[in-house]
Design a protein around this motif. Structure first.
Motif, PDB file in Angstrom:
ATOM      1  N   MET A   2     -11.244   9.766  12.491  1.00 17.42           N
ATOM      2  CA  MET A   2     -10.679   9.066  11.368  1.00 17.42           C
ATOM      3  C   MET A   2     -11.214   7.660  11.353  1.00 17.42           C
ATOM      4  SD  MET A   2      -6.641   8.479  10.890  1.00 17.42           S
ATOM      5  CE  MET A   2      -6.268   6.914  10.199  1.00 17.42           C
ATOM      6  N   GLY A   3     -10.469   6.704  10.788  1.00 12.67           N
ATOM      7  CA  GLY A   3     -10.737   5.300  10.969  1.00 12.67           C
ATOM      8  C   GLY A   3     -12.057   4.829  10.457  1.00 12.67           C
ATOM      9  N   ASN A   4     -12.962   4.438  11.392  1.00 14.82           N
ATOM     10  CA  ASN A   4     -14.149   3.699  11.038  1.00 14.82           C
ATOM     11  C   ASN A   4     -15.047   4.413  10.045  1.00 14.82           C
ATOM     12  OD1 ASN A   4     -13.339   1.663  12.725  1.00 14.82           O
ATOM     13  ND2 ASN A   4     -14.535   2.396  14.471  1.00 14.82           N
ATOM     14  N   ASP A   5     -15.271   5.734  10.193  1.00 16.92           N
ATOM     15  CA  ASP A   5     -16.199   6.421   9.329  1.00 16.92           C
ATOM     16  C   ASP A   5     -15.658   6.608   7.920  1.00 16.92           C
ATOM     17  OD1 ASP A   5     -14.275   8.190  10.230  1.00 16.92           O
ATOM     18  OD2 ASP A   5     -15.600   9.927  10.138  1.00 16.92           O
ATOM     19  N   ARG A   6     -14.368   6.376   7.710  1.00 18.08           N
ATOM     20  CA  ARG A   6     -13.778   6.499   6.376  1.00 18.08           C
ATOM     21  C   ARG A   6     -13.207   5.186   5.871  1.00 18.08           C
ATOM     22  NH1 ARG A   6     -12.588  11.104   4.005  1.00 18.08           N
ATOM     23  NH2 ARG A   6     -10.734  10.186   3.068  1.00 18.08           N
ATOM     24  N   SER A   7     -13.490   4.103   6.546  1.00 21.81           N
ATOM     25  CA  SER A   7     -12.830   2.850   6.226  1.00 21.81           C
ATOM     26  C   SER A   7     -13.212   2.289   4.861  1.00 21.81           C
ATOM     27  CB  SER A   7     -13.116   1.804   7.311  1.00 21.81           C
ATOM     28  OG  SER A   7     -14.501   1.548   7.404  1.00 21.81           O
ATOM     29  N   ARG A   8     -14.346   2.720   4.289  1.00 18.98           N
ATOM     30  CA  ARG A   8     -14.735   2.249   2.958  1.00 18.98           C
ATOM     31  C   ARG A   8     -14.734   3.385   1.927  1.00 18.98           C
ATOM     32  NH1 ARG A   8     -16.424  -2.934   2.826  1.00 18.98           N
ATOM     33  NH2 ARG A   8     -17.589  -2.685   0.891  1.00 18.98           N
ATOM     34  N   VAL A   9     -14.020   4.451   2.264  1.00 16.38           N
ATOM     35  CA  VAL A   9     -13.805   5.530   1.308  1.00 16.38           C
ATOM     36  C   VAL A   9     -12.542   5.199   0.509  1.00 16.38           C
ATOM     37  CG1 VAL A   9     -13.281   7.974   0.999  1.00 16.38           C
ATOM     38  CG2 VAL A   9     -14.923   7.258   2.748  1.00 16.38           C
ATOM     39  N   VAL A  10     -12.643   5.230  -0.805  1.00 13.74           N
ATOM     40  CA  VAL A  10     -11.508   4.917  -1.668  1.00 13.74           C
ATOM     41  C   VAL A  10     -10.911   6.215  -2.185  1.00 13.74           C
ATOM     42  CG1 VAL A  10     -10.759   3.738  -3.752  1.00 13.74           C
ATOM     43  CG2 VAL A  10     -12.538   2.713  -2.320  1.00 13.74           C
ATOM     44  N   SER A  11      -9.680   6.504  -1.783  1.00  6.99           N
ATOM     45  CA  SER A  11      -9.003   7.739  -2.166  1.00  6.99           C
ATOM     46  C   SER A  11      -7.936   7.445  -3.211  1.00  6.99           C
ATOM     47  CB  SER A  11      -8.359   8.392  -0.934  1.00  6.99           C
ATOM     48  OG  SER A  11      -7.464   9.407  -1.316  1.00  6.99           O
ATOM     49  N   SER A  12      -8.083   8.020  -4.392  1.00  2.29           N
ATOM     50  CA  SER A  12      -7.066   7.830  -5.428  1.00  2.29           C
ATOM     51  C   SER A  12      -5.740   8.463  -4.996  1.00  2.29           C
ATOM     52  CB  SER A  12      -7.535   8.425  -6.758  1.00  2.29           C
ATOM     53  OG  SER A  12      -7.775   9.817  -6.630  1.00  2.29           O
ATOM     54  N   PHE A  13      -5.803   9.541  -4.230  1.00  6.28           N
ATOM     55  CA  PHE A  13      -4.592  10.240  -3.802  1.00  6.28           C
ATOM     56  C   PHE A  13      -3.672   9.316  -3.010  1.00  6.28           C
ATOM     57  CE2 PHE A  13      -2.299  12.648  -0.540  1.00  6.28           C
ATOM     58  CZ  PHE A  13      -1.606  13.562  -1.314  1.00  6.28           C
ATOM     59  N   THR A  14      -4.201   8.639  -1.989  1.00 11.09           N
ATOM     60  CA  THR A  14      -3.355   7.783  -1.161  1.00 11.09           C
ATOM     61  C   THR A  14      -2.848   6.581  -1.939  1.00 11.09           C
ATOM     62  OG1 THR A  14      -5.257   6.548  -0.298  1.00 11.09           O
ATOM     63  CG2 THR A  14      -4.562   8.483   0.943  1.00 11.09           C
ATOM     64  N   LEU A  15      -3.667   6.049  -2.842  1.00 10.94           N
ATOM     65  CA  LEU A  15      -3.255   4.867  -3.598  1.00 10.94           C
ATOM     66  C   LEU A  15      -2.150   5.197  -4.588  1.00 10.94           C
ATOM     67  CD1 LEU A  15      -6.834   3.475  -4.151  1.00 10.94           C
ATOM     68  CD2 LEU A  15      -5.059   2.416  -2.753  1.00 10.94           C
ATOM     69  N   THR A  28      -7.866   6.341 -13.099  1.00 13.33           N
ATOM     70  CA  THR A  28      -8.066   4.895 -12.939  1.00 13.33           C
ATOM     71  C   THR A  28      -6.806   4.136 -13.328  1.00 13.33           C
ATOM     72  OG1 THR A  28     -10.434   5.119 -13.391  1.00 13.33           O
ATOM     73  CG2 THR A  28      -9.480   2.918 -13.633  1.00 13.33           C
ATOM     74  N   ALA A  29      -6.175   4.538 -14.416  1.00 12.12           N
ATOM     75  CA  ALA A  29      -4.950   3.877 -14.853  1.00 12.12           C
ATOM     76  C   ALA A  29      -3.827   4.073 -13.836  1.00 12.12           C
ATOM     77  CB  ALA A  29      -4.524   4.419 -16.218  1.00 12.12           C
ATOM     78  N   ARG A  30      -3.754   5.269 -13.253  1.00  8.90           N
ATOM     79  CA  ARG A  30      -2.716   5.536 -12.254  1.00  8.90           C
ATOM     80  C   ARG A  30      -2.954   4.731 -10.980  1.00  8.90           C
ATOM     81  NH1 ARG A  30      -1.739  11.680 -11.136  1.00  8.90           N
ATOM     82  NH2 ARG A  30       0.139  10.821 -10.169  1.00  8.90           N
ATOM     83  N   VAL A  31      -4.216   4.566 -10.578  1.00 10.11           N
ATOM     84  CA  VAL A  31      -4.535   3.745  -9.406  1.00 10.11           C
ATOM     85  C   VAL A  31      -4.179   2.288  -9.680  1.00 10.11           C
ATOM     86  CG1 VAL A  31      -6.405   2.848  -7.972  1.00 10.11           C
ATOM     87  CG2 VAL A  31      -6.315   5.291  -8.521  1.00 10.11           C
ATOM     88  N   ALA A  32      -4.500   1.803 -10.873  1.00  9.38           N
ATOM     89  CA  ALA A  32      -4.174   0.422 -11.235  1.00  9.38           C
ATOM     90  C   ALA A  32      -2.671   0.184 -11.158  1.00  9.38           C
ATOM     91  CB  ALA A  32      -4.687   0.112 -12.643  1.00  9.38           C
ATOM     92  N   SER A  33      -1.916   1.119 -11.721  1.00  2.91           N
ATOM     93  CA  SER A  33      -0.461   1.011 -11.670  1.00  2.91           C
ATOM     94  C   SER A  33       0.041   1.064 -10.232  1.00  2.91           C
ATOM     95  CB  SER A  33       0.164   2.141 -12.494  1.00  2.91           C
ATOM     96  OG  SER A  33       1.569   2.102 -12.427  1.00  2.91           O
TER      97      SER A  33
END
Length: 261
Positions: free
Chosen positions: A1-14, A153-158
């Protein structure tokens, strides 16, 4: 986990949000005698967070598994929850640990929200965030997890603005406004320890962009250090370009134990 995914942007988690209460409950009940997989299985199957549905319990477990390393870098955060740390002290620390992995949360707070605060923005709406989010795909080294539709995108912004409300930086609903935020002393000192553990110098700590997540600049940090020095909570001295900073404990983990002692 961690370092290899640290710059992956997941809409699900946000979109799932800050999960402050859920995170605290999961970590309060964390059992280091069993595996990480087994701990998260208990969250899903036993509904230890009191979720209203099986799907929500599953999603919470998935997000926390993605964000944290309870037996590794995030052990002090877990120890604090297990020790019944006051939630107002714990919340800023949760944000710090979350942003070691959630790239976009940190980037949003540091490079979008903080500039709006310094500019004196009066109201913030989800639509204001859309150009920033659409620019992410052009950022070198940033990887979007899947293709984002306009709705996503709108859901992530919210979700990002709601997260800033959850952590106490904004208030309001459709139109958000900045609050008067002040971090608890114990939280501030914990973050000092965390930065020292990362190998940062005293000057580097003061000038770190990480403070922008909490709507603080270097002058704010220095004022806090001077105030805490006066109350003998830290030792902070400046002589020209030389800065001396001594903290109460040898590590973040040791200070976490002191908070809940």
């Amino acid at each position: 986990m961690g370092n290899d995914r640290s710059r992956v942007v997941s809409s699900f988690t946000l979109i799932k949000g800050s999960l402050i209460g859920e995170s605290y409950t999961v970590f309060h009940d964390w059992d280091f005698s069993i595996s990480r997989r087994e701990n998260f299985r208990r969250v899903r199957e036993n509904n230890t967070i009191g979720a209203t549905s099986v799907h929500w319990a599953r999603d919470v477990a998935k997000v926390l598994n993605r964000r944290f390393e309870p037996s590794g870098r995030d052990r002090p955060l877990v120890d604090l929850a297990r020790g019944n740390c006051d939630l107002e002290i714990w919340k800023p620390l949760l944000l710090w640990h979350m942003t070691r992995d959630e790239f976009l949360v940190r980037d949003f707070l540091v490079n979008w929200l903080y500039p709006r605060w310094t500019e004196g923005a009066i109201q913030l709406r989800s639509a204001d965030l859309v150009p920033y989010l659409k620019s992410l795909a052009r950022n070198r080294g940033v990887l979007l997890s899947g293709q984002w539709s306009d709705v996503t995108t709108a859901r992530v912004a919210s979700g990002l603005l709601r997260l800033a409300v959850d952590f106490g930086f904004l208030m309001g609903k459709a139109a958000r406004q900045f609050t008067s935020y002040h971090m608890p002393d114990s939280s501030f000192i914990y973050l000092l320890h965390a930065m020292v553990d990362q190998g940062m110098s005293a000057r580097g700590i003061i000038e770190s962009d990480d403070w922008h997540m909490y709507l603080m600049n270097s002058a704010d940090v220095e004022r806090e250090l001077l105030r805490l020095h006066q109350f003998h909570k830290v030792q902070y001295e400046v002589a020209g370009s030389l800065v001396k900073l001594e903290l109460p404990e040898r590590s973040t983990g040791a200070y976490a134990k002191e908070i809940v002692a």
